[in-house]
Every structure is written in structure tokens, then in C-alpha cells.
Design a protein around this motif. Structure first.
Motif, PDB file in Angstrom:
ATOM      1  N   ALA A  16     -84.648  47.600 -44.382  1.00  0.00           N
ATOM      2  CA  ALA A  16     -85.782  47.166 -44.973  1.00  0.00           C
ATOM      3  C   ALA A  16     -86.821  46.107 -44.162  1.00  0.00           C
ATOM      4  O   ALA A  16     -87.872  46.073 -43.881  1.00  0.00           O
ATOM      5  CB  ALA A  16     -85.653  46.926 -46.463  1.00  0.00           C
ATOM      6  N   LEU A  17     -85.932  44.927 -44.104  1.00  0.00           N
ATOM      7  CA  LEU A  17     -86.509  43.502 -43.509  1.00  0.00           C
ATOM      8  C   LEU A  17     -87.042  44.093 -42.182  1.00  0.00           C
ATOM      9  O   LEU A  17     -88.175  43.426 -41.741  1.00  0.00           O
ATOM     10  CB  LEU A  17     -85.382  42.667 -43.411  1.00  0.00           C
ATOM     11  CG  LEU A  17     -86.098  41.326 -42.989  1.00  0.00           C
ATOM     12  CD1 LEU A  17     -85.504  39.967 -43.692  1.00  0.00           C
ATOM     13  CD2 LEU A  17     -85.724  41.045 -41.324  1.00  0.00           C
ATOM     14  N   TYR A  18     -86.340  44.732 -41.203  1.00  0.00           N
ATOM     15  CA  TYR A  18     -86.636  45.242 -39.762  1.00  0.00           C
ATOM     16  C   TYR A  18     -88.021  45.856 -40.053  1.00  0.00           C
ATOM     17  O   TYR A  18     -88.924  45.635 -39.222  1.00  0.00           O
ATOM     18  CB  TYR A  18     -85.454  45.844 -39.280  1.00  0.00           C
ATOM     19  CG  TYR A  18     -85.772  46.333 -37.855  1.00  0.00           C
ATOM     20  CD1 TYR A  18     -85.398  45.131 -36.841  1.00  0.00           C
ATOM     21  CD2 TYR A  18     -86.429  47.412 -37.235  1.00  0.00           C
ATOM     22  CE1 TYR A  18     -85.359  45.523 -35.519  1.00  0.00           C
ATOM     23  CE2 TYR A  18     -86.689  47.670 -35.997  1.00  0.00           C
ATOM     24  CZ  TYR A  18     -85.970  46.549 -34.971  1.00  0.00           C
ATOM     25  OH  TYR A  18     -86.180  46.936 -33.586  1.00  0.00           O
ATOM     26  N   LEU A  19     -88.266  46.849 -40.787  1.00  0.00           N
ATOM     27  CA  LEU A  19     -89.360  47.788 -40.756  1.00  0.00           C
ATOM     28  C   LEU A  19     -90.423  46.881 -41.515  1.00  0.00           C
ATOM     29  O   LEU A  19     -91.467  47.013 -40.972  1.00  0.00           O
ATOM     30  CB  LEU A  19     -89.047  49.046 -41.683  1.00  0.00           C
ATOM     31  CG  LEU A  19     -88.027  50.112 -40.917  1.00  0.00           C
ATOM     32  CD1 LEU A  19     -87.733  51.076 -42.162  1.00  0.00           C
ATOM     33  CD2 LEU A  19     -88.503  50.443 -39.835  1.00  0.00           C
ATOM     34  N   VAL A  20     -90.217  46.233 -42.367  1.00  0.00           N
ATOM     35  CA  VAL A  20     -91.248  45.280 -42.987  1.00  0.00           C
ATOM     36  C   VAL A  20     -91.952  44.302 -41.891  1.00  0.00           C
ATOM     37  O   VAL A  20     -93.146  43.923 -41.856  1.00  0.00           O
ATOM     38  CB  VAL A  20     -90.834  44.320 -44.287  1.00  0.00           C
ATOM     39  CG1 VAL A  20     -91.811  43.437 -44.616  1.00  0.00           C
ATOM     40  CG2 VAL A  20     -90.663  45.552 -45.289  1.00  0.00           C
ATOM     41  N   ALA A  21     -91.007  43.788 -41.050  1.00  0.00           N
ATOM     42  CA  ALA A  21     -91.471  42.778 -40.146  1.00  0.00           C
ATOM     43  C   ALA A  21     -92.138  43.641 -39.090  1.00  0.00           C
ATOM     44  O   ALA A  21     -93.193  43.077 -38.546  1.00  0.00           O
ATOM     45  CB  ALA A  21     -90.284  42.276 -39.319  1.00  0.00           C
ATOM     46  N   ALA A  22     -91.797  45.027 -38.703  1.00  0.00           N
ATOM     47  CA  ALA A  22     -92.798  45.870 -37.872  1.00  0.00           C
ATOM     48  C   ALA A  22     -94.020  46.140 -38.357  1.00  0.00           C
ATOM     49  O   ALA A  22     -94.942  46.102 -37.909  1.00  0.00           O
ATOM     50  CB  ALA A  22     -91.892  47.026 -37.384  1.00  0.00           C
ATOM     51  N   LEU A  23     -94.315  46.234 -39.753  1.00  0.00           N
ATOM     52  CA  LEU A  23     -95.359  46.415 -40.331  1.00  0.00           C
ATOM     53  C   LEU A  23     -96.375  45.204 -40.206  1.00  0.00           C
ATOM     54  O   LEU A  23     -97.457  45.095 -40.021  1.00  0.00           O
ATOM     55  CB  LEU A  23     -95.286  46.737 -41.751  1.00  0.00           C
ATOM     56  CG  LEU A  23     -94.638  48.237 -42.140  1.00  0.00           C
ATOM     57  CD1 LEU A  23     -94.569  48.481 -43.506  1.00  0.00           C
ATOM     58  CD2 LEU A  23     -95.496  49.404 -41.357  1.00  0.00           C
ATOM     59  N   GLY A  24     -95.664  43.974 -40.588  1.00  0.00           N
ATOM     60  CA  GLY A  24     -96.369  42.914 -40.407  1.00  0.00           C
ATOM     61  C   GLY A  24     -96.989  42.760 -38.837  1.00  0.00           C
ATOM     62  O   GLY A  24     -97.904  42.097 -38.485  1.00  0.00           O
ATOM     63  N   ILE A  70     -95.045  43.219 -49.930  1.00  0.00           N
ATOM     64  CA  ILE A  70     -95.446  42.645 -48.524  1.00  0.00           C
ATOM     65  C   ILE A  70     -95.597  44.015 -47.643  1.00  0.00           C
ATOM     66  O   ILE A  70     -96.878  43.662 -46.881  1.00  0.00           O
ATOM     67  CB  ILE A  70     -94.083  42.097 -47.709  1.00  0.00           C
ATOM     68  CG1 ILE A  70     -93.715  40.592 -48.622  1.00  0.00           C
ATOM     69  CG2 ILE A  70     -94.608  41.623 -46.160  1.00  0.00           C
ATOM     70  CD1 ILE A  70     -92.318  40.226 -48.153  1.00  0.00           C
ATOM     71  N   ALA A  71     -95.215  44.950 -47.713  1.00  0.00           N
ATOM     72  CA  ALA A  71     -95.313  46.358 -46.783  1.00  0.00           C
ATOM     73  C   ALA A  71     -96.856  46.749 -47.291  1.00  0.00           C
ATOM     74  O   ALA A  71     -97.637  46.945 -46.564  1.00  0.00           O
ATOM     75  CB  ALA A  71     -94.379  47.442 -47.231  1.00  0.00           C
ATOM     76  N   ALA A  72     -97.005  46.789 -48.743  1.00  0.00           N
ATOM     77  CA  ALA A  72     -98.469  47.143 -49.260  1.00  0.00           C
ATOM     78  C   ALA A  72     -99.530  46.201 -48.682  1.00  0.00           C
ATOM     79  O   ALA A  72    -100.588  46.552 -48.514  1.00  0.00           O
ATOM     80  CB  ALA A  72     -98.382  47.262 -50.826  1.00  0.00           C
ATOM     81  N   ILE A  73     -99.266  44.815 -48.558  1.00  0.00           N
ATOM     82  CA  ILE A  73    -100.233  44.079 -48.188  1.00  0.00           C
ATOM     83  C   ILE A  73    -100.738  44.194 -46.691  1.00  0.00           C
ATOM     84  O   ILE A  73    -101.630  44.282 -46.378  1.00  0.00           O
ATOM     85  CB  ILE A  73     -99.633  42.480 -48.384  1.00  0.00           C
ATOM     86  CG1 ILE A  73     -99.704  42.169 -49.786  1.00  0.00           C
ATOM     87  CG2 ILE A  73    -100.744  41.415 -47.680  1.00  0.00           C
ATOM     88  CD1 ILE A  73     -99.129  40.876 -50.189  1.00  0.00           C
TER      89      ILE A  73
END
Length: 302
Positions: A182-190, A287-290
Motif C-alpha cells: 500500500a505504501l509503495y503504491l501511494v508513493a507511486a501516486l505521489g 493521501i491517494a485521493a489527494i
């Protein structure tokens, strides 16, 4: 098939089989096919299943299930990156149209061989050899994640996969597999959010480095949380900054991944024990939504 003599115990799952073996836990008769090794004697399948339910899985300090092999997830991610790279190599290397479809770029463009044309879609599709390549502005939302699994140059994928292999197991060890992914994918989105906001509209961005910078930020946050000496990260951080300012490298992607990964790690390691999973899921979702919402708002205002 004959029934066992009256009075002879039979297996509770196979009534046609006589047996003198009993479950050590519930004393139920069990046949050899139903015997399960226990610390002492044998148990029936029902007791084994019940025992598994009553045994709590070991958890990390932040609520994740402890991974039996913390490197397995990183190997899987590396495998996906390598498969995409092989597909790009097989379809034209630097001239591969697959790269343009998977890379992150805000604006759409017309690709004619190795030439990139800035023209309308109608004019592009009128050409026999040209192909219209959609960007985020044209609805290519898959690029916010596929770009982080896309590489072209051998040195690029080698560097990123070495970094992923070095950092990934460390982060998975203290977060657990699901939270690590989950953190890896959120970082990719950021990373994608920052690229869209600060890079050129026609700039094609590829590479896992944004997500990997998120893992670096997570390591820093976790070390801070337990009061570790952060000076051990000094050399790594200096090297990360130097790499980020090298011409041709996406500092936007690195910065976005680092910030998003750090925020995600903060949510994971600071969540209270009460309702921890709910808080973590809600925080990472926010965070992902932002990131996605920010891209959508900028697209709407373009």
C-alpha cells in the motif's frame, strides 16, 4: 462395501472405516486419512482447524502480519518491472510505442516512428504510420501507476531494482506485506502527482524511483519513531539529492514519491492501537485521493 461390526468405533468423517485411533483433543475416532500430527499423538481435521482460528498471528509493531519471507514482495515487484522492460526491449527499445503508452505524460501527442508530433488527434489518425498516444489529459489514468513499472535504459532498471531489493525487505519487515505494498503504491501516486504538477506537459516520465524514494522516506519515519540515530541516513540522503539533480532525472517524481511515502509512513506508524487498521486505511486512502484529486483538479483548470 461392508459396514464395520456393531460396537467397533468408526471414523467420524468416514463411517465405513473402523479405527481404534482417537483425536488427542476431542477423543473423536479418526482413520489414517484424517490423522493430523500434533505435539502429542494425532488430532482430527476439525480440531486442527479450530486450533488455527484460536492462534493469533504474529504482528509487526504497526499492526501488519509478520512476513515469513520479507523479500518475496520485493522480488515480485522486481519481476513485474523486468517483464515490462523485456516487453519494451522486444518491441523496439527506445522506439517502442509501449513506452509512450505506459510512461507518464500530461499531454497527448502523435507518434510517427521515432518522431513525436504535436498535432490534433484527427490529423494524427489520418496518417497511415502515425499513432495517437493519449496522455493524462486525454484520460490515460493508468499511467499514474504504470510509469512506476516502466524502464527503458538497462542502467536505469538495474539501479532502481538494486535500490528496491535493498530497501523493500527492510520496510516490509517492520510494516508487513499488505502495508508495504500500500505504501509503495501511494508513493507511486505521489510521484505521479508531482510530475503532473511540475514537469513539462510532453515530458515522458518512467521509472520506479519515485516509489523507491517513498520507501526511503518510510525508513526515515520508522527510525525516527523508535528514536534511532538518523545520522546513519546522511550519506544515503546526500546521494539521493545528487541523483535527483542530475540532468534528465525526474526530481519531481523523486520529491513527490518521498513526500507521499513519508506521509503514508507517518499514518502507519503513528496510528493509535485502537482502530489502528481503520485509521491506517483511511489515512492512506486520503493521501491517494489527494494525489488523484489534485491531478483531476489541475486537468479541469487546464
Amino acid at each position: 462395501m461392508t459396514n464395520p461390526p456393531v460396537g467397533v468405533p468408526t471414523c467420524y468423517r468416514h463411517p465405513d472405516r473402523e479405527t481404534w485411533i482417537r483425536c488427542q483433543r476431542c477423543d473423536t475416532p479418526i482413520c489414517p486419512d484424517c490423522m493430523r500430527d500434533a505435539a502429542v499423538g494425532f488430532q482430527c481435521p476439525s480440531c486442527v482447524a479450530e486450533g488455527r482460528k484460536s492462534v493469533r498471528q504474529a504482528k509487526t509493531a504497526y499492526g501488519g502480519v509478520i512476513s515469513a519471507n520479507p523479500g518475496a514482495t520485493s522480488i515480485t515487484l522486481i519481476g513485474i518491472n523486468v517483464l515490462v522492460w523485456i516487453a519494451i526491449m522486444a518491441s523496439g527499445y527506445r522506439d517502442s510505442r509501449l513506452t509512450s503508452w505506459l510512461s507518464l505524460h500530461a499531454a497527448s501527442f502523435c507518434q510517427d516512428g521515432d518522431r513525436v508530433l504535436i498535432t490534433s488527434r484527427t490529423a494524427c489518425e489520418a496518417g497511415f504510420s502515425a499513432t495517437w498516444v493519449p496522455g493524462l489529459d486525454d484520460g490515460a489514468w493508468w499511467q499514474v501507476l504504470t510509469a512506476s513499472f516502466t524502464h527503458v535504459e538497462p542502467w536505469h532498471i538495474l539501479m532502481n531494482m538494486f535500490a528496491l531489493w535493498s530497501l523493500g525487505p527492510v520496510v516490509e519487515r517492520f510494516l508487513g506485506r499488505a502495508r508495504f505494498v500500500a505504501l509503495y503504491l501511494v508513493a507511486a501516486l505521489g510521484s505521479a502527482f508531482a510530475v503532473y504538477a511540475f514537469a513539462g506537459a510532453y515530458t515522458e516520465t518512467v521509472g520506479a524511483s519515485g516509489a523507491i524514494f517513498g520507501l526511503l522516506a518510510a525508513s526515515l519515519v520508522a527510525a525516527w519513531r523508535i528514536g534511532a540515530d538518523l545520522s546513519v541516513f546522511r550519506t544515503t540522503l546526500i546521494l539521493a539529492v545528487v541523483i535527483s539533480i542530475v540532468p534528465g532525472v525526474s526530481w519531481q517524481g523523486h520529491l513527490g514519491g518521498f513526500v507521499a511515502g513519508g506521509l503514508a509512513a507517518g499514518v502507519l506508524v503513528l496510528a493509535p492501537r485502537e482502530q489502528r487498521t481503520v485509521v491506517q486505511v483511511a489515512g492512506l486512502g486520503l493521501i491517494a485521493a489527494i494525489c488523484l484529486g489534485g491531478i483531476a483538479l489541475m486537468m479541469a483548470g487546464a
